[in-house]
Design a protein around this motif. Structure first.
Motif, PDB file in Angstrom:
ATOM      1  N   ASP A 194     -12.140  10.935  -1.691  1.00  0.00           N
ATOM      2  CA  ASP A 194     -11.807   9.449  -1.618  1.00  0.00           C
ATOM      3  C   ASP A 194     -12.730   8.987  -3.078  1.00  0.00           C
ATOM      4  O   ASP A 194     -13.870   9.227  -3.135  1.00  0.00           O
ATOM      5  N   LEU A 242      -4.949   3.542   6.662  1.00  0.00           N
ATOM      6  CA  LEU A 242      -5.490   5.023   6.038  1.00  0.00           C
ATOM      7  C   LEU A 242      -5.768   5.861   7.086  1.00  0.00           C
ATOM      8  O   LEU A 242      -5.256   7.245   7.152  1.00  0.00           O
ATOM      9  N   VAL A 262      -5.750   1.918  -1.887  1.00  0.00           N
ATOM     10  CA  VAL A 262      -5.870   1.482  -0.613  1.00  0.00           C
ATOM     11  C   VAL A 262      -5.917  -0.122  -0.348  1.00  0.00           C
ATOM     12  O   VAL A 262      -5.667  -0.442   0.458  1.00  0.00           O
ATOM     13  N   LEU A 319      -2.955   8.338  -2.019  1.00  0.00           N
ATOM     14  CA  LEU A 319      -3.196   6.876  -1.570  1.00  0.00           C
ATOM     15  C   LEU A 319      -4.076   6.288  -2.812  1.00  0.00           C
ATOM     16  O   LEU A 319      -5.238   6.140  -2.613  1.00  0.00           O
ATOM     17  N   GLU A 339      -5.921  -2.072   5.939  1.00  0.00           N
ATOM     18  CA  GLU A 339      -6.092  -1.183   5.138  1.00  0.00           C
ATOM     19  C   GLU A 339      -6.592   0.124   5.698  1.00  0.00           C
ATOM     20  O   GLU A 339      -6.046   1.175   5.514  1.00  0.00           O
ATOM     21  N   ILE A 380       0.858  -1.271  -0.089  1.00  0.00           N
ATOM     22  CA  ILE A 380      -0.057   0.021   0.090  1.00  0.00           C
ATOM     23  C   ILE A 380       1.001   1.321   0.014  1.00  0.00           C
ATOM     24  O   ILE A 380       1.582   1.411   0.955  1.00  0.00           O
ATOM     25  N   LEU A 392     -10.632   1.629  -2.178  1.00  0.00           N
ATOM     26  CA  LEU A 392     -10.864   1.524  -1.176  1.00  0.00           C
ATOM     27  C   LEU A 392     -11.687   0.249  -1.345  1.00  0.00           C
ATOM     28  O   LEU A 392     -11.865  -0.731  -0.711  1.00  0.00           O
ATOM     29  N   SER A 441       1.846   5.321  -0.091  1.00  0.00           N
ATOM     30  CA  SER A 441       1.579   6.634  -0.291  1.00  0.00           C
ATOM     31  C   SER A 441       2.528   7.539  -0.953  1.00  0.00           C
ATOM     32  O   SER A 441       3.767   7.263  -1.056  1.00  0.00           O
ATOM     33  N   SER A 478      -7.604   9.858  -2.359  1.00  0.00           N
ATOM     34  CA  SER A 478      -7.373   8.261  -2.237  1.00  0.00           C
ATOM     35  C   SER A 478      -8.426   7.814  -2.969  1.00  0.00           C
ATOM     36  O   SER A 478      -9.365   8.147  -3.640  1.00  0.00           O
TER      37      SER A 478
END
Ligand SMILES: [Zn+2]
Length: 372
Positions: free
Chosen positions: A219, A201, A136, A133, A197, A72, A93, A74, A90
């Motif tokens: 997001d 975050l 995610v 991100l 995850e 993951i 998800l 960043s 991000s």
């Protein structure tokens, strides 16, 4: 099913982006990722040639088997001033909503290029910090599932429940259920900590906002309706958020700066409520520390289906444009929103409402968004 069996089944699955033909030699973990999670390979290629001033780190790895670990990432850039405002972006998800990751990869590719020649971008980046991100939930994305590899819906998994008395607005099981991972929208066990995850975050958001006065996050999701929507919280209650005046000021700024835009800017609770929303949870944790405006971009993916009904027969079809030109268009269409958010964050002092103006903005927002 063990994770290696899961991998075996998707390797040969017709849903795989590039299925293996029979008789080919078994592939290495690296080849498997390149074929089934091309967004991760694309991100790593981008990072390998990122310009100075871009920092990336692997926050954690999701293990799908002994050999297969998915990082993951960043990515951070912009000013190092710890008090500068923050833009946090991000996506991914939900593993099947991969278009969001594609939008952010397109954004990063363009930004990295412009950082090398565009002095206006250099000046802009001196005024804000950006953390991205892009993937995610890499395990869910590789497995072609909404949930993470444990079968848990990361956006139903945070320890926050819909406020009592509002259950008419939750549609079971989509609002989150605790029966088990055999149904979608599984929240996980109540006694368990948040999934890895979500803990990543949370840690990234906490670290990124620390000491800053203002942060806006976006997001990216897909799969709800035919229109592209920008949602403001909450998912767990109908009552407006405390920073409603700032949200209305931002919505007005966006509409004024992009008069022909086609987004519906509104509270998510206009449509449904849900348990366990990770952004509701993070916002409630952080709202005393800074002005934090968490937004969700919900891409109206049902249009792609209307134009190409046979997408319904593909597991990704409800959430992702499967025709290349439509994918390109979706990536392109949302770049102006991301550019706008960079400018809005960098110049937030110019538009954030003064104390005296907040009440009239709140009233206007309630009139516009909260009439039953
Ligand atoms: Zn989603």
């Amino acid at each position: 099913m063990s994770s290696s069996r899961v991998l075996e089944s998707i390797t040969t699955s017709p849903f795989a982006i590039h299925p293996l033909s029979s008789g080919q030699r078994p592939e290495t973990a690296r080849e498997h990722i390149a074929r089934s999670l091309p967004e991760l390979a694309q991100l790593e290629r981008l990072l390998a040639k990122a310009p100075d001033g871009v920092n990336s780190r692997i926050e954690a790895s999701v293990a799908l088997s002994d050999e297969l670990h998915l990082p993951i990432y960043s990515i951070s850039l912009g000013t190092r001033d710890p008090h500068a405002p923050l833009l946090l972006l991000s996506a991914g998800l939900h593993g099947i909503e991969r278009i969001g990751s594609e939008v952010l990869l397109g954004f990063l590719a363009g930004l990295f290029e412009r950082m090398q020649w565009d002095q206006a971008i250099t000046t802009l980046l001196e005024k804000l910090h950006i953390v991205v991100l892009p993937i995610v939930n890499p395990g869910g994305m590789l497995l072609r599932t909404r949930a993470n590899p444990n079968g848990i819906d990361l956006n139903r998994n945070a320890p926050i429940d819909v406020e009592p008395g509002q259950h008419k607005r939750i549609f079971w099981p989509t609002g989150g259920q605790r029966l088990g991972a055999f149904l979608p929208w599984y929240r996980g066990r109540k006694s368990s900590p948040m999934e890895l995850e979500n803990r990543v975050l949370q840690a990234v958001v906490r670290r990124a906002v620390s000491g800053r006065p203002v942060a806006i996050s976006l997001d990216i999701h897909s799969g709800f309706g035919c229109r592209d929507r920008i949602w403001i919280p909450y998912a767990y209650r109908r009552r407006p958020i405390a920073c409603l005046p700032e949200m209305k000021a931002l919505a007005d700024l966006w509409a004024g700066s992009n008069p022909h835009h086609n987004y519906q800017f509104e509270p998510q609770s206009n449509h449904y409520l849900a348990h366990g929303d990770v952004w509701d949870y993070l916002h409630n944790q952080l709202e005393q520390e800074l002005l934090f405006l968490p937004l969700t971009l919900e891409l109206g993916s049902w249009n792609w289906l209307r134009k190409r009904p046979r997408q319904l027969f593909n597991r990704l079809g409800l959430f992702h444009p499967l025709v290349p030109h439509r994918l390109k268009r979706a990536v392109r269409d949302h770049q102006s929103l991301l550019q706008f958010l960079m400018s809005a964050v960098a110049s937030c002092e110019a538009w954030l409402p003064a104390t005296d103006d907040r009440e009239s903005l709140r009233e206007a927002a309630i009139e516009l968004w909260y009439q039953e």
